[in-house]
Design a protein around this motif. Structure first.
Motif, PDB file in Angstrom:
ATOM      1  N   LEU A   2       0.832  -1.196   0.000  1.00  0.00           N
ATOM      2  CA  LEU A   2       0.000   0.000   0.000  1.00  0.00           C
ATOM      3  C   LEU A   2       0.872   1.253   0.000  1.00  0.00           C
ATOM      4  O   LEU A   2       1.896   1.305   0.684  1.00  0.00           O
ATOM      5  CB  LEU A   2      -0.895   0.012   1.247  1.00  0.00           C
ATOM      6  N   GLN A   3       0.428   2.248  -0.760  1.00  0.00           N
ATOM      7  CA  GLN A   3       1.066   3.566  -0.726  1.00  0.00           C
ATOM      8  C   GLN A   3      -0.008   4.609  -0.440  1.00  0.00           C
ATOM      9  O   GLN A   3      -1.026   4.653  -1.129  1.00  0.00           O
ATOM     10  CB  GLN A   3       1.745   3.900  -2.051  1.00  0.00           C
ATOM     11  N   LEU A   4       0.211   5.410   0.592  1.00  0.00           N
ATOM     12  CA  LEU A   4      -0.667   6.534   0.922  1.00  0.00           C
ATOM     13  C   LEU A   4       0.132   7.819   0.784  1.00  0.00           C
ATOM     14  O   LEU A   4       1.308   7.867   1.153  1.00  0.00           O
ATOM     15  CB  LEU A   4      -1.157   6.452   2.374  1.00  0.00           C
ATOM     16  N   GLN A  47       3.582  13.702   2.902  1.00  0.00           N
ATOM     17  CA  GLN A  47       4.250  12.427   3.111  1.00  0.00           C
ATOM     18  C   GLN A  47       3.649  11.343   2.242  1.00  0.00           C
ATOM     19  O   GLN A  47       2.436  11.260   2.060  1.00  0.00           O
ATOM     20  CB  GLN A  47       4.155  12.005   4.576  1.00  0.00           C
ATOM     21  N   ALA A  48       4.549  10.516   1.713  1.00  0.00           N
ATOM     22  CA  ALA A  48       4.171   9.269   1.055  1.00  0.00           C
ATOM     23  C   ALA A  48       4.645   8.148   1.972  1.00  0.00           C
ATOM     24  O   ALA A  48       5.800   8.144   2.404  1.00  0.00           O
ATOM     25  CB  ALA A  48       4.839   9.150  -0.316  1.00  0.00           C
ATOM     26  N   LEU A  49       3.756   7.240   2.287  1.00  0.00           N
ATOM     27  CA  LEU A  49       4.075   6.059   3.091  1.00  0.00           C
ATOM     28  C   LEU A  49       3.812   4.837   2.231  1.00  0.00           C
ATOM     29  O   LEU A  49       2.767   4.753   1.578  1.00  0.00           O
ATOM     30  CB  LEU A  49       3.166   5.984   4.321  1.00  0.00           C
ATOM     31  N   GLU A  50       4.730   3.871   2.237  1.00  0.00           N
ATOM     32  CA  GLU A  50       4.488   2.638   1.485  1.00  0.00           C
ATOM     33  C   GLU A  50       5.052   1.454   2.256  1.00  0.00           C
ATOM     34  O   GLU A  50       6.064   1.571   2.930  1.00  0.00           O
ATOM     35  CB  GLU A  50       5.081   2.730   0.080  1.00  0.00           C
ATOM     36  N   GLY A  51       4.338   0.351   2.150  1.00  0.00           N
ATOM     37  CA  GLY A  51       4.759  -0.849   2.850  1.00  0.00           C
ATOM     38  C   GLY A  51       3.580  -1.785   3.020  1.00  0.00           C
ATOM     39  O   GLY A  51       2.563  -1.664   2.332  1.00  0.00           O
ATOM     40  N   ILE A  79      -2.457   0.684  -4.436  1.00  0.00           N
ATOM     41  CA  ILE A  79      -1.624  -0.508  -4.306  1.00  0.00           C
ATOM     42  C   ILE A  79      -0.502  -0.390  -5.331  1.00  0.00           C
ATOM     43  O   ILE A  79      -0.755  -0.082  -6.504  1.00  0.00           O
ATOM     44  CB  ILE A  79      -2.456  -1.795  -4.548  1.00  0.00           C
ATOM     45  N   VAL A  80       0.735  -0.602  -4.888  1.00  0.00           N
ATOM     46  CA  VAL A  80       1.892  -0.554  -5.783  1.00  0.00           C
ATOM     47  C   VAL A  80       2.567  -1.918  -5.791  1.00  0.00           C
ATOM     48  O   VAL A  80       2.533  -2.644  -4.799  1.00  0.00           O
ATOM     49  CB  VAL A  80       2.889   0.556  -5.373  1.00  0.00           C
TER      50      VAL A  80
END
Length: 131
Positions: A2-4, A47-51, A79-80
């Motif tokens: 997921l990336q927000l 901010q970009a958060l991904e994980g 979703i990435v």
């Protein structure tokens, strides 16, 4: 994965030095296998958060409860297939750093991000450094 991406205004009633944000965020993100990019200045956070989806959702929920933020707006949730940022960094323009140099740093940090995400970061930085 997921990336927000969110943007918020800094709450002047709950100031926090950038160094403190960096230290705490690096620790939490390493623990939670979250990467991304945080742009922070005296008035804004982007901010970009991904994980892992659950970890990103929990981190975003913590941010929403954080008194340092107000007017949080979720800009994208997608979703990435792979990490677009690779590791977590913070873009912060220290006093005396040239605006062109700072923009080049942000462009380097967002080089692998989707065009819309890259444009969001570059657009905010261009606006903030020229203000």
């Amino acid at each position: 994965m997921l990336q927000l991406v969110y943007i918020s205004s800094a709450n002047p009633a709950a100031p926090c030095p950038t160094r403190d944000i960096l230290t705490i965020s690096r620790r939490n993100n390493a623990r939670d296998r979250i990467s991304g990019l945080l742009y922070a200045d005296s008035g804004r956070f982007l901010q970009a958060l991904e994980g892992p989806e659950d970890a990103v959702e929990l981190a975003y929920a913590r941010i929403q409860r954080d008194a340092r933020h107000r007017a949080i707006v979720l800009l994208s949730r997608r979703i990435v297939d792979r990490r677009e940022f690779g590791h977590w960094e913070m873009a912060h323009r220290a006093p005396g750093v040239d605006a062109v140099e700072f923009l080049a740093d942000v462009q380097r940090l967002t080089a692998d991000a989707a065009p819309a995400v890259r444009g969001t970061f570059e657009g905010l930085v261009r606006t903030r450094v020229s203000a």
